[in-house]
Motif scaffolding. Structure first.
Motif, PDB file in Angstrom:
ATOM      1  N   VAL A   1       0.858  -1.196   0.000  1.00 17.41           N
ATOM      2  CA  VAL A   1       0.000   0.000   0.000  1.00 17.41           C
ATOM      3  C   VAL A   1       0.890   1.241   0.000  1.00 17.41           C
ATOM      4  N   LYS A   2       0.300   2.414  -0.227  1.00 15.85           N
ATOM      5  CA  LYS A   2       1.106   3.646  -0.155  1.00 15.85           C
ATOM      6  C   LYS A   2       1.372   4.031   1.305  1.00 15.85           C
ATOM      7  N   GLY A   3       0.401   3.852   2.189  1.00 17.66           N
ATOM      8  CA  GLY A   3       0.567   4.230   3.597  1.00 17.66           C
ATOM      9  C   GLY A   3      -0.377   5.357   3.958  1.00 17.66           C
TER      10      GLY A   3
ATOM     11  N   TYR B   1      -0.791   6.893   7.371  1.00 13.41           N
ATOM     12  CA  TYR B   1      -0.638   7.640   8.629  1.00 13.41           C
ATOM     13  C   TYR B   1       0.266   8.858   8.396  1.00 13.41           C
TER      14      TYR B   1
ATOM     15  N   TRP C   1       3.424  13.163  -2.725  1.00 12.28           N
ATOM     16  CA  TRP C   1       2.664  12.110  -3.395  1.00 12.28           C
ATOM     17  C   TRP C   1       3.506  11.471  -4.500  1.00 12.28           C
TER      18      TRP C   1
ATOM     19  N   ALA D   1      -2.278  -3.227  -3.578  1.00 10.43           N
ATOM     20  CA  ALA D   1      -3.431  -2.560  -2.953  1.00 10.43           C
ATOM     21  C   ALA D   1      -3.341  -1.058  -3.206  1.00 10.43           C
TER      22      ALA D   1
ATOM     23  N   HIS E   1      -5.624   2.382  -5.500  1.00 10.24           N
ATOM     24  CA  HIS E   1      -6.674   2.800  -6.445  1.00 10.24           C
ATOM     25  C   HIS E   1      -6.050   3.529  -7.616  1.00 10.24           C
TER      26      HIS E   1
ATOM     27  N   GLU F   1      -8.692  12.286   0.453  1.00 15.16           N
ATOM     28  CA  GLU F   1      -9.488  12.946  -0.589  1.00 15.16           C
ATOM     29  C   GLU F   1      -9.379  14.463  -0.467  1.00 15.16           C
TER      30      GLU F   1
END
Ligand SMILES: Cc1cc2nc3c(=O)[nH]c(=O)nc-3n(C[C@H](O)[C@H](O)[C@H](O)COP(=O)(O)OP(=O)(O)OC[C@H]3O[C@@H](n4cnc5c(N)ncnc54)[C@H](O)[C@@H]3O)c2cc1C
Length: 279
Positions: free
Chosen positions: A159-161, A163, A174, A198, A200, A263
């Protein structure tokens, strides 16, 4: 009511039955679910015990209802902040019960300060052969964690992470996180036989398709419920292995806040909360 307003998009509902209903919907779209009972940073042993009971019940339900689903746990909901021995005991109890019922158990990755404990906990479940671990691309250490995990025949979810971490230990832009994700993904294709991508992020998923033409690995594409389900279902319809992470429970606040932040909606969240309090 507040839960529905702020978090209803991502969270199946308050009860275990809500989790099952959403998981069944996911299955109807040819995807598997990853069920998570919401909870983190638990500091009360009674809450930990309740969590363990819910995961045992979750495993029974998945099996009895023939739902296609893994489960995913957070070390801090199993007692990491209270007593590491108890956490390990709880984890092994769940892993064993899941194994008996043919169910796969993921460990979520939380704040950077918990990574070593999480990897140690994961290792303790390896003999059961039904466990996987999440690795976060924003952490600078993750390439060395992947090197280690490849040596002990691991199943990784990349995943990117989610927290907030200091720039000393984590990439903060990013673009840098995405570039590191891309590098770690290449490492997975070269060195692991099965893993989960994982994200999007369509550009990373396209890149994974290209890599898999060359390496032919056992790849699953996973997304969080309520973000890009239609895209995930299209990937499944095209014949890819796809999972949707489905959280349920009443401890939705921190999870929903992380999603809103991603978001760019943290400000909206605060104003929604203020409006709700006024009304
Ligand atoms: C299955 C799964 C399990 C996870 N487990 C963990 C974990 O254990 N620990 C952890 O720290 N994090 C976890 N995460 C969260 C992860 O770290 C990220 O915070 C989250 O996935 C957002 O990063 P991204 O790569 O999906 O997308 P980014 O590119 O960072 O996008 C951020 C957000 O933008 C939106 N978005 C992006 N592209 C599109 C698009 N084309 N259309 C519409 N919306 C879009 C989505 O809302 C997305 O969440 C998990 C994520 C998934 C999918």
């Amino acid at each position: 009511m507040l839960e529905k307003l702020l978090a209803g998009r991502w969270i199946a509902g308050a009860t275990i039955e809500d989790g099952f209903i959403t998981a069944k919907k996911v299955n109807l779209n040819n995807a598997s679910a990853i069920l998570n009972y919401l909870g983190e940073d638990i500091e009360d042993m009674d809450d930990v015990d309740k969590t363990v009971k819910i995961y045992m019940k979750l495993i029974d339900g998945i099996k009895n209802m023939k739902i296609k689903a893994d489960i995913s746990l957070k070390p801090t909901e199993l007692g990491l902040k209270i007593d590491k021995k108890t956490m390990r005991w709880n984890y092994i109890k769940i892993v064993k019960h899941a194994k008996e019922n043919g169910i796969f158990v993921w460990l979520d990755m939380e704040q950077a300060s918990f990574v070593d404990d999480t990897i140690r906990l994961y290792r303790s479940g390896l003999p059961y052969k039904n466990v996987g671990i999440c690795i976060q691309a924003y952490l600078r250490r993750s390439i060395s964690d992947l090197r280690y995990l490849s040596r002990i025949d691991s199943t990784v979810r990349l995943v990117k992470g989610a927290y907030s971490e200091s720039s000393k230990i984590a990439f903060s832009s990013w673009a840098d996180v995405t570039a590191n994700y891309s590098e770690l993904m290449e490492y997975l294709f070269k060195n692991f036989s099965r893993f989960t991508i994982a994200t999007h992020d369509s550009s990373l998923i396209k890149k994974a398709f290209g890599l898999n033409e060359k390496y032919k690995r056992d790849v699953t594409y996973a997304m969080l419920n309520g973000i890009r389900n239609n895209y995930a279902y299209r990937l499944a319809a095209d014949g890819n292995k796809v999972s949707i992470y489905v959280p349920f429970g009443t401890a939705w606040f921190k999870y929903a806040f992380r999603r809103l932040k991603e978001e760019g909606g943290a400000r909206r969240f605060v104003s929604l909360l203020a409006n709700f309090r006024q009304n």
